[in-house]
Design a protein around this motif. Structure first.
Motif, PDB file in Angstrom:
ATOM      1  N   CYS A   6       0.829  -1.209   0.000  1.00  0.00           N
ATOM      2  CA  CYS A   6       0.000   0.000   0.000  1.00  0.00           C
ATOM      3  C   CYS A   6       0.864   1.260   0.000  1.00  0.00           C
ATOM      4  O   CYS A   6       0.503   2.261  -0.621  1.00  0.00           O
ATOM      5  CB  CYS A   6      -0.927   0.002   1.212  1.00  0.00           C
ATOM      6  SG  CYS A   6      -2.288  -1.170   1.068  1.00  0.00           S
ATOM      7  N   CYS A  36      -8.720  -2.178  -2.015  1.00  0.00           N
ATOM      8  CA  CYS A  36      -8.104  -1.602  -0.814  1.00  0.00           C
ATOM      9  C   CYS A  36      -8.798  -0.297  -0.429  1.00  0.00           C
ATOM     10  O   CYS A  36      -8.643   0.725  -1.098  1.00  0.00           O
ATOM     11  CB  CYS A  36      -6.610  -1.354  -1.052  1.00  0.00           C
ATOM     12  SG  CYS A  36      -5.757  -0.674   0.386  1.00  0.00           S
ATOM     13  N   CYS A  39      -6.291   2.736   0.527  1.00  0.00           N
ATOM     14  CA  CYS A  39      -5.711   3.432  -0.624  1.00  0.00           C
ATOM     15  C   CYS A  39      -6.778   4.197  -1.399  1.00  0.00           C
ATOM     16  O   CYS A  39      -6.518   5.275  -1.932  1.00  0.00           O
ATOM     17  CB  CYS A  39      -4.987   2.444  -1.533  1.00  0.00           C
ATOM     18  SG  CYS A  39      -3.460   1.800  -0.815  1.00  0.00           S
TER      19      CYS A  39
END
Length: 99
Positions: A6, A36, A39
């Motif tokens: 990430c 995700c 993110c």
């Protein structure tokens, strides 16, 4: 190849928002963003920041245009201020020499 972390993805997000990443990196980021949430939130934050910066730049441009418009009227006033006495003097001299 190892899946990027990430942190790596978040480092790439500003370039992705600006549209300067290559197609393969953009695709990798899109896939990562789908899965995700962290993110994706960071991406939205960067996008909002870029939009705010764009609005500020547009606002600065409009203010600059207004200043130029005011300057234009100021310059027109200066030119008229110089021309009126010169024209009056020329007419007066013509009058005097015609007598």
């Amino acid at each position: 190849m190892e899946k990027p972390t990430c942190e790596v993805m978040q480092d790439l997000l500003p370039s992705y928002c600006d549209g300067v990443t290559c197609d393969s990196v953009s695709e990798m980021l899109r896939e990562h963003l789908e899965g995700c949430m962290r993110c994706r939130c960071k991406y939205q934050e960067i996008k909002l920041q870029r939009e705010q910066e764009l609005r500020e730049e547009i606002s600065k441009g409009q203010k600059f245009k207004e200043k130029l418009k005011g300057l234009r009227y100021y310059m027109i006033g200066i030119v008229i201020g110089f021309l009126v006495p010169i024209v009056c003097l020329a007419l007066w001299l013509l009058y005097i020499f015609m007598l």
